[in-house]
Design an enzyme around this catalytic site. Structure first.
Site, short mmCIF file in Angstrom:
data_model
loop_
_atom_site.label_atom_id
_atom_site.label_comp_id
_atom_site.label_asym_id
_atom_site.label_seq_id
_atom_site.Cartn_x
_atom_site.Cartn_y
_atom_site.Cartn_z
N CYS A 166 0.83 -1.21 0.00
CA CYS A 166 0.00 0.00 0.00
C CYS A 166 0.87 1.26 0.00
O CYS A 166 1.98 1.26 0.51
CB CYS A 166 -0.86 0.04 1.25
SG CYS A 166 -1.93 -1.38 1.43
N ARG A 175 5.04 0.60 -6.04
CA ARG A 175 4.92 -0.28 -4.88
C ARG A 175 3.95 -1.43 -5.14
O ARG A 175 3.94 -2.41 -4.41
CB ARG A 175 4.45 0.53 -3.66
CG ARG A 175 5.43 1.58 -3.23
CD ARG A 175 4.81 2.55 -2.25
NE ARG A 175 4.53 1.95 -0.95
CZ ARG A 175 5.40 1.86 0.03
NH1 ARG A 175 6.62 2.33 -0.13
NH2 ARG A 175 5.07 1.33 1.18
N TRP A 231 -2.89 -2.55 -1.66
CA TRP A 231 -2.45 -3.87 -2.11
C TRP A 231 -3.14 -4.85 -1.16
O TRP A 231 -2.79 -4.93 0.02
CB TRP A 231 -0.93 -3.95 -1.99
CG TRP A 231 -0.32 -5.13 -2.66
CD1 TRP A 231 -0.16 -5.31 -4.01
CD2 TRP A 231 0.25 -6.28 -2.05
NE1 TRP A 231 0.48 -6.50 -4.25
CE2 TRP A 231 0.75 -7.12 -3.07
CE3 TRP A 231 0.41 -6.68 -0.72
CZ2 TRP A 231 1.37 -8.33 -2.82
CZ3 TRP A 231 1.03 -7.89 -0.47
CH2 TRP A 231 1.49 -8.71 -1.51
N ASN A 252 -1.35 1.53 5.77
CA ASN A 252 -0.43 0.58 5.14
C ASN A 252 0.01 -0.38 6.24
O ASN A 252 0.35 0.06 7.34
CB ASN A 252 0.78 1.33 4.57
CG ASN A 252 1.87 0.39 4.08
OD1 ASN A 252 1.63 -0.79 3.82
ND2 ASN A 252 3.08 0.91 3.96
N GLY A 253 0.00 -1.68 5.97
CA GLY A 253 0.45 -2.65 6.97
C GLY A 253 -0.65 -3.60 7.37
O GLY A 253 -1.65 -3.75 6.65
N GLU A 273 18.78 -16.07 -10.29
CA GLU A 273 18.29 -14.71 -10.48
C GLU A 273 17.67 -14.55 -11.88
O GLU A 273 16.63 -13.91 -12.04
CB GLU A 273 19.44 -13.71 -10.26
CG GLU A 273 19.10 -12.26 -10.52
CD GLU A 273 17.91 -11.73 -9.75
OE1 GLU A 273 17.39 -12.41 -8.85
OE2 GLU A 273 17.45 -10.62 -10.07
N LYS A 329 13.81 -13.41 -12.52
CA LYS A 329 13.53 -12.21 -13.32
C LYS A 329 12.51 -12.54 -14.41
O LYS A 329 11.55 -11.82 -14.62
CB LYS A 329 14.85 -11.71 -13.92
CG LYS A 329 15.02 -10.28 -14.09
CD LYS A 329 15.36 -9.48 -12.85
CE LYS A 329 14.69 -9.88 -11.58
NZ LYS A 329 15.01 -9.19 -10.40
N GLU A 350 8.94 -13.26 -12.91
CA GLU A 350 8.16 -12.17 -12.33
C GLU A 350 7.62 -11.20 -13.38
O GLU A 350 6.54 -10.65 -13.19
CB GLU A 350 8.89 -11.45 -11.19
CG GLU A 350 10.16 -10.74 -11.54
CD GLU A 350 10.79 -10.06 -10.31
OE1 GLU A 350 12.00 -9.87 -10.32
OE2 GLU A 350 10.07 -9.71 -9.36
N HIS A 370 19.16 -36.19 -12.14
CA HIS A 370 18.57 -36.87 -10.98
C HIS A 370 17.06 -36.72 -10.95
O HIS A 370 16.44 -36.90 -9.90
CB HIS A 370 19.24 -36.36 -9.70
CG HIS A 370 20.70 -36.65 -9.66
ND1 HIS A 370 21.20 -37.91 -9.42
CD2 HIS A 370 21.77 -35.86 -9.91
CE1 HIS A 370 22.53 -37.88 -9.50
NE2 HIS A 370 22.89 -36.64 -9.80
N LYS A 422 6.62 -3.77 -4.78
CA LYS A 422 8.04 -3.43 -4.73
C LYS A 422 8.61 -3.68 -3.34
O LYS A 422 9.72 -4.15 -3.19
CB LYS A 422 8.23 -1.96 -5.11
CG LYS A 422 9.68 -1.50 -5.12
CD LYS A 422 10.48 -2.17 -6.22
CE LYS A 422 11.94 -1.78 -6.22
NZ LYS A 422 12.74 -2.75 -7.02
#
Ligand code: AGP
Length: 609
Positions: free
Chosen positions: A2, A27, A75, A99-100, A480, A484, A487, A503, A604
């Site tokens: 948020c 965000r 969010w 927010n939270g 990584e 990338k 996402e 395996h 974010k």
């Protein structure tokens, strides 16, 4: 996550709130809203969806006309994204944005329901709005303070009381919030970019401090309601740095900024050709004593830690354990007094990383934070701190923050190896000199590989799933690369240690499963090549990212596409070899019509567990 904004001043408040919210879009959010005092009444407009939807609703319902208000991008955590769950939320005399997470909201809600209160939404936020209203005694500060005593969790709140139409109030616990001051106007925001277009001057609100904002004054009290003076800070980011600067997306702009970001991060930490981290609280004497290191982080930052593990163990011969913060913090990990725990975080606000750090500290570990966001919680609480000087990273997918995290990991590993006397001063100088060449190597890769990656990306869009393979450092790097791609392109992918394929996972390989192989480490290239041959013979299309020297030695037809990066100091190869992986992910997303800056379902800064 948020985003919160608030404004008091002479400008058109609705316009300020919406434009400040636009700066917080990075965000991640799924609904948005504003509340503004209009003729002493609070007028709220909110809606599910993007800010465009909010603007449309504002133009159809009528723009709240006033100079004092709060705004929010949500969010969803409690309750689906919907108009009714969007913020602001109100009680009869109070309107808030939040927010939270309020951990004990169910308990509080039960109590309020027993007192005859009814609720419109499924959110934990409305519980706080109703509680503020329930406890309201005509004094906003006392009311907020008494609510602080009852709520548990992490939150930042922007608050309007109907009886005080010329001001807004703000408070935070854990979640970030700043208070900006301009000439005859004041602001609240979750992050500095939201207010940069109006002012550079701001205060960092600390836990349980309450701010009162009027047009011409900002005052603060502590949790005992005692007035406090706070230090005014000035943002050193320029607005241009936070804008796209001609690129189609922040992600590609930030990829291009990587050579500068590395230079900015390493140059001030090198003196006489050797690493110098004294200003970060790190001395050779201190480093000598560390016998065990744990690196704790999430996502991309954790992948930087994986590279760090290989490098530290190789150079300094100190055992390094890399842990996912959300696992570490709940698992009763082994932490010995005097161990070193390194926390890596772009935002410095990731809840799991922050709590992992607190756990390590509480058990007597020394903590070192590697953080990009200045003044963030993790940065403030760690015993030692190295800022990655990447500048604001706006795209949700981390690129330049990752590359600066790697750069810091190298400097730290060199310094540690010096302290442990596992490398000589001359060897350390040689490695530092090689690190100083990496910005140019990255620049070269961007200049020479972007077009090729763009083309190869057109071949990836049809894939449902991909494999990334590599060994040792190349394996850490392929983790990584895989994240990338996932996402931003929404194509499933996994990274595998190349030697582990046979395996089990090799059974997935067929002509529809492209494989991206990374091979930059000369001593194990033949091994990786034999894994490539295995997948190729099962029909996979192979994209190989390797050094130019490796490419020259390749047999005809080993890979379908080869992306060459210049051969540098091998330990440092992840810095330049990550670049084609980032660019491939970016163009695959773009080719699929996705917005790489704001991938679906992602935020974010993950300030909730
Ligand atoms: C990176 O592309 C991701 N968006 C994500 O994995 C991120 O690295 C992770 O959430 C950690 O964030 P932090 O660095 O701000 O702590």
């Amino acid at each position: 996550m948020c985003g919160i904004v608030g404004y008091v001043g002479p400008r058109d408040c609705s316009d300020v709130l919406v434009s400040a919210l636009e700066k917080l879009e990075y965000r991640g959010y799924d609904s948005a809203g504003i509340a503004v005092f209009e003729d002493n009444e609070i007028k709220t407009v909110k809606t599910k969806g993007k800010l465009e939807n909010l603007k449309e609703k504002i133009s159809t319902e009528g723009k709240p006309d006033g100079h004092v208000g709060i705004g929010h991008t949500r969010w969803a955590t409690h309750g689906e994204p919907s108009d009714v769950n969007s913020h602001p939320h109100s009680g009869a005399r109070v309107t808030i944005v939040h927010n939270g997470i309020i951990e004990n909201y169910l308990e509080l809600k039960e109590f309020l329901v027993s007192q005859g209160r009814t609720f419109l939404s499924d959110t934990d936020t409305e519980v706080v709005a109703q509680l503020l209203d329930y406890k309201y005694n005509g004094d906003p500060l006392e009311t907020i303070d008494s609510v602080l005593a009852e709520v548990k969790g992490s939150f930042a709140l922007g608050i309007m009381f109907k009886d005080f139409p010329d001001r807004i109030f703000a408070v935070r616990r854990e979640s970030p919030l700043i208070v900006g001051v301009g000439d005859g106007e004041s602001f609240i925001a979750s992050d500095v970019p939201a207010i940069l277009q109006y002012t550079r001057d701001y205060y960092l609100l600390e836990h349980d401090e309450i701010a009162t904002l009027a047009a011409d004054s900002v005052t603060f009290v502590d949790e005992h309601l005692q007035p406090i003076e706070k230090e005014l800070k000035t943002a050193d980011w320029d607005m241009e740095a936070a804008e796209k600067g001609g690129y189609a997306h922040y992600m590609i702009k930030e990829i291009h900024e990587q050579p500068t970001a590395i230079k900015t991060t390493i140059i001030p930490r090198i003196r006489d050709g050797l690493p110098c981290l004294e200003e970060c609280g790190i001395t050779l004497d201190k480093l000598k004593d560390f016998k065990n290191i744990t690196i704790v982080a999430c996502g991309t930052a954790m992948h930087a830690g994986m590279v760090g593990k290989y490098v530290i163990e190789d150079l300094a011969r100190v055992p390094v354990n890399v842990d996912i913060a959300s696992e570490y913090r709940y698992r009763n990990p082994i932490i010995n007094k005097g161990d070193l725990v390194i926390i890596i975080s772009q935002s410095g606000e990731t809840a799991d990383s922050r709590e992992a750090m607190r756990l390590a500290k509480s058990r007597g570990a020394q903590t070192l934070a590697i953080v990009n966001a200045k003044g963030s919680s993790i940065a403030r609480e760690a015993d030692m701190l190295i800022y990655t000087l990447a500048g604001p990273e706006i795209a949700v997918a981390s690129t330049k923050a990752y590359i600066t995290q790697l750069s810091v990991m190298y400097l730290f590993a060199f310094e540690l190896a010096l302290a442990k006397e596992t490398i000589s001063v001359a060897e350390c100088k040689r490695l530092v000199a090689a690190l100083l060449k990496m910005p140019d190597a990255v620049e070269y890769v961007i200049d020479n590989c972007e077009e090729k990656c763009k083309y190869i990306a057109t071949k990836l869009i049809a894939a449902d799933s991909l494999l990334y393979i590599g060994r040792e450092l190349d394996y850490a790097l392929s983790m990584e690369g895989s994240l990338k791609l996932k996402e931003v392109s929404y194509i499933h992918s996994e990274s595998y240690a190349a030697g582990e394929l046979k395996h089990g996972t090799i059974s997935l390989i067929d002509k529809d499963m492209p494989v991206i192989a990374v091979a930059t480490q000369t001593d194990i290239i033949p091994k990786t090549i034999s894994n490539i041959v295995e997948v190729k013979s099962r029909g996979a299309k192979v994209i190989l990212v390797c050094t130019d020297t490796c490419a020259r030695a390749l047999d005809e037809g080993v890979a379908d596409y080869v992306i060459e990066v210049p051969h540098c100091e091998e330990l440092l190869m992840p810095i330049s070899a990550v670049v084609p992986l980032q660019i491939l992910a970016y163009y695959t997303a773009v080719n699929k019509g996705n917005d790489p800056d704001k991938p679906r379902n992602l935020a974010k800064s993950v300030t909730v567990e």
